[in-house]
Design a protein around this motif. Structure first.
Motif, short mmCIF file in Angstrom:
data_model
loop_
_atom_site.label_atom_id
_atom_site.label_comp_id
_atom_site.label_asym_id
_atom_site.label_seq_id
_atom_site.Cartn_x
_atom_site.Cartn_y
_atom_site.Cartn_z
N ARG A 8 0.60 -0.95 0.44
CA ARG A 8 0.12 0.01 0.02
C ARG A 8 1.37 1.17 0.13
O ARG A 8 0.74 1.97 -1.02
CB ARG A 8 -1.28 0.00 1.05
N GLU A 9 1.84 1.53 0.80
CA GLU A 9 2.73 1.93 0.97
C GLU A 9 3.25 2.96 -0.43
O GLU A 9 3.67 3.97 -1.23
CB GLU A 9 3.68 2.32 1.63
N LEU A 10 4.03 1.24 -1.24
CA LEU A 10 4.80 1.45 -2.42
C LEU A 10 3.71 2.37 -3.34
O LEU A 10 4.07 3.08 -4.54
CB LEU A 10 4.74 0.29 -2.72
N ARG A 11 2.65 1.51 -3.29
CA ARG A 11 1.17 2.61 -4.36
C ARG A 11 1.25 4.17 -4.10
O ARG A 11 1.27 4.57 -5.22
CB ARG A 11 0.00 1.95 -4.34
N ASN A 12 1.27 4.15 -3.04
CA ASN A 12 0.93 5.66 -2.67
C ASN A 12 2.23 6.17 -3.29
O ASN A 12 1.77 7.31 -3.59
CB ASN A 12 0.27 5.82 -1.56
N ARG A 13 3.30 6.02 -2.72
CA ARG A 13 4.62 6.70 -3.33
C ARG A 13 4.80 6.87 -4.84
O ARG A 13 4.85 7.92 -5.98
CB ARG A 13 5.98 5.92 -3.04
N LEU A 14 3.92 5.76 -5.96
CA LEU A 14 4.65 5.65 -6.95
C LEU A 14 3.23 6.79 -7.67
O LEU A 14 3.28 6.99 -8.68
CB LEU A 14 3.99 4.27 -7.58
N ALA A 15 1.91 6.47 -7.14
CA ALA A 15 1.24 7.91 -7.41
C ALA A 15 1.55 8.71 -7.21
O ALA A 15 1.42 10.30 -8.56
CB ALA A 15 -0.21 7.42 -6.24
N LYS A 16 2.47 9.58 -6.29
CA LYS A 16 2.76 10.76 -6.14
C LYS A 16 3.60 10.83 -7.33
O LYS A 16 4.13 12.54 -8.03
CB LYS A 16 3.24 10.69 -4.75
N GLY A 17 4.46 10.29 -7.27
CA GLY A 17 5.43 10.30 -9.09
C GLY A 17 5.47 10.38 -9.90
O GLY A 17 5.24 11.28 -11.08
N MET A 18 3.74 9.82 -9.97
CA MET A 18 2.79 9.88 -11.30
C MET A 18 2.86 11.08 -11.16
O MET A 18 2.19 11.84 -12.01
CB MET A 18 2.30 8.54 -11.11
N LEU A 19 1.92 11.76 -10.24
CA LEU A 19 1.17 12.41 -10.41
C LEU A 19 1.85 14.29 -11.23
O LEU A 19 2.01 14.84 -11.10
CB LEU A 19 0.23 13.04 -8.73
N ALA A 20 3.06 14.13 -10.07
CA ALA A 20 4.15 15.02 -10.39
C ALA A 20 4.62 15.29 -11.70
O ALA A 20 5.15 16.19 -12.51
CB ALA A 20 5.26 15.64 -9.00
N ILE A 21 4.21 13.89 -12.01
CA ILE A 21 5.24 13.29 -14.31
C ILE A 21 4.26 14.08 -15.04
O ILE A 21 4.17 14.96 -15.53
CB ILE A 21 5.44 12.69 -14.24
N ALA A 22 3.42 14.00 -14.33
CA ALA A 22 1.58 14.29 -15.50
C ALA A 22 2.16 15.80 -14.64
O ALA A 22 1.75 16.92 -15.46
CB ALA A 22 0.46 13.82 -15.02
N ILE A 23 1.41 16.40 -13.98
CA ILE A 23 1.65 17.51 -13.25
C ILE A 23 2.51 18.71 -14.05
O ILE A 23 2.66 19.56 -15.00
CB ILE A 23 1.04 18.26 -12.50
N VAL A 24 4.20 18.62 -14.70
CA VAL A 24 5.07 18.63 -15.09
C VAL A 24 5.05 19.02 -16.67
O VAL A 24 4.92 19.96 -16.91
CB VAL A 24 6.50 18.76 -13.95
N ALA A 25 4.75 17.86 -17.07
CA ALA A 25 4.13 17.20 -18.42
C ALA A 25 3.18 18.40 -19.23
O ALA A 25 3.82 19.16 -20.30
CB ALA A 25 3.86 15.97 -18.43
N ILE A 26 2.54 18.63 -18.32
CA ILE A 26 1.47 19.73 -19.03
C ILE A 26 1.52 20.84 -19.05
O ILE A 26 1.78 21.16 -19.62
CB ILE A 26 0.21 19.20 -17.94
N ALA A 27 1.76 21.11 -17.77
CA ALA A 27 3.01 22.38 -17.82
C ALA A 27 3.73 22.48 -19.13
O ALA A 27 4.16 23.84 -19.99
CB ALA A 27 3.48 22.97 -16.19
N ALA A 28 5.08 20.87 -19.48
CA ALA A 28 5.44 21.43 -20.01
C ALA A 28 5.76 21.93 -21.73
O ALA A 28 5.81 22.14 -22.91
CB ALA A 28 6.66 20.48 -19.93
N ALA A 29 3.89 21.33 -21.52
CA ALA A 29 3.26 21.23 -23.56
C ALA A 29 3.32 22.34 -23.69
O ALA A 29 3.62 23.20 -24.70
CB ALA A 29 1.54 20.57 -23.11
N PHE A 30 3.33 23.49 -22.86
CA PHE A 30 2.67 24.92 -23.08
C PHE A 30 4.21 25.65 -23.79
O PHE A 30 4.23 26.46 -24.01
CB PHE A 30 2.44 25.57 -21.86
N TYR A 31 5.65 24.99 -23.71
CA TYR A 31 6.54 25.64 -23.44
C TYR A 31 7.14 24.87 -25.13
O TYR A 31 8.58 24.49 -24.58
CB TYR A 31 7.53 25.62 -22.97
N SER A 32 6.15 22.96 -25.56
CA SER A 32 7.13 22.37 -26.35
C SER A 32 8.15 22.88 -27.19
O SER A 32 9.22 21.87 -27.48
CB SER A 32 5.93 21.65 -26.42
N GLU A 33 7.17 23.93 -27.92
CA GLU A 33 7.72 24.57 -29.18
C GLU A 33 9.78 25.06 -29.41
O GLU A 33 10.28 23.88 -29.65
CB GLU A 33 7.19 25.66 -29.33
#
Length: 298
Positions: A8-33
């Protein structure tokens, strides 16, 4: 903790890491060019378009199908998300592993991570410096009267592979130092491998780099060889320090340590023997010999 709690702890840690990647990737999409321009800058571009055959002096960067702009933007955004959010998901992995480590193991981990980050960044920077030279060498093979049309997604794949290969290759000497600090290999044995290592590094440089030119191979192989000899020097210093603290530290499990053949005086031997001797046995009576207040049986 029970196994279910660990999962359960591993699942929570991975979920937080994936959430951070998704948030930064969405922000980076505005600077993709700008990101795509940065990764494709090493390509010598033709400013005359496709109307003139330029041989191998330059290339035209183009999108070759309808979905290519979208897929390239998504790929660059995800790559930026993984890289820029690495402090968050690396911390989550560390927080999951750290409770199972001893104090000295945590200290070694901090030291190795502190060395791994600049090594990877150094390899990635060298790759970006070598990229323009490698691309000019590869484009120079183009015969006269022909033009080079390079798809943007292929250029990005090429650049990312170069950066990852150079960055990961710069971690190899650090891996050797880790093996030495754990006692699995000595610096002397590592030094005896230098012929095999030099040959293997050049073969690795020729195979691992996306470019097949000697420039990329030498640019990758020579720094790794230098780092290898630095790792050997660090390992030898560590072996010398370990030997001063424990002379038998480098012995194998089935190897005997050196005997202490320095003679001792007879009086010293008798004193040690007397201190280790068992108390005298009882003579059968009620008054048995006592040592420190205890009789023979006690």
């Amino acid at each position: 903790m029970p196994l279910v709690a660990h999962l359960r702890e591993l699942r929570n840690r991975l979920a937080k890491g994936m959430l951070a990647i998704a948030i930064v990737a969405i922000a980076a999409a505005f600077y993709s060019e700008p990101l795509m321009k940065f990764l494709s800058d090493p390509v010598p571009r033709c400013h005359t378009g496709l109307g003139e055959a330029t041989g191998g002096s330059c290339a035209v960067v183009a999108y070759t199908d309808l979905l290519s702009p979208f897929t390239t933007t998504v790929k660059v955004s995800l790559m930026a998300g993984v890289i820029l959010s690495s402090p968050v998901w690396l911390y989550q992995l560390w927080a999951f592993v750290a409770p199972g480590l001893h104090k000295h193991e945590k200290r070694y981990t901090y030291a190795f991570v502190s060395a791994a980050v600049p090594l990877f960044l150094g390899g990635a920077t060298l790759a970006y410096i070598v990229l323009p030279v490698s691309m000019r060498v590869l484009l120079g093979i183009t015969p006269d009267g022909s033009s080079n049309i390079l798809p943007m997604d292929k250029i990005l794949d090429f650049s990312v592979r170069m950066v990852l290969v150079f960055g990961a290759a710069f971690e190899l000497p650090l891996l050797l130092v880790m093996l030495n600090f754990t006692g699995l290999v000595t610096g002397k044995r590592m030094a005896g491998w230098w012929r095999i290592v030099v040959m293997g590094v050049f073969v690795f440089g020729a195979v691992a780099t996306p470019t097949t030119d000697p420039v990329g191979m030498l640019a990758l192989s020579v720094p790794i060889i230098i780092l290898y000899f630095l790792a050997v020097a660090v390992s030898m210093l560590n072996d010398r320090r370990r030997k001063r603290k424990d002379p038998d530290a480098e012995l194998d499990d089935d190897e005997a340590s050196d005997l202490d053949l320095v003679p001792e005086s007879v009086g010293e031997i008798e004193r040690v023997s007397a201190s280790r001797a068992l108390p005298a046995q009882s003579d059968g009576g009620r008054s048995s010999h006592r040592v420190n207040g205890y009789d023979d049986v006690t």
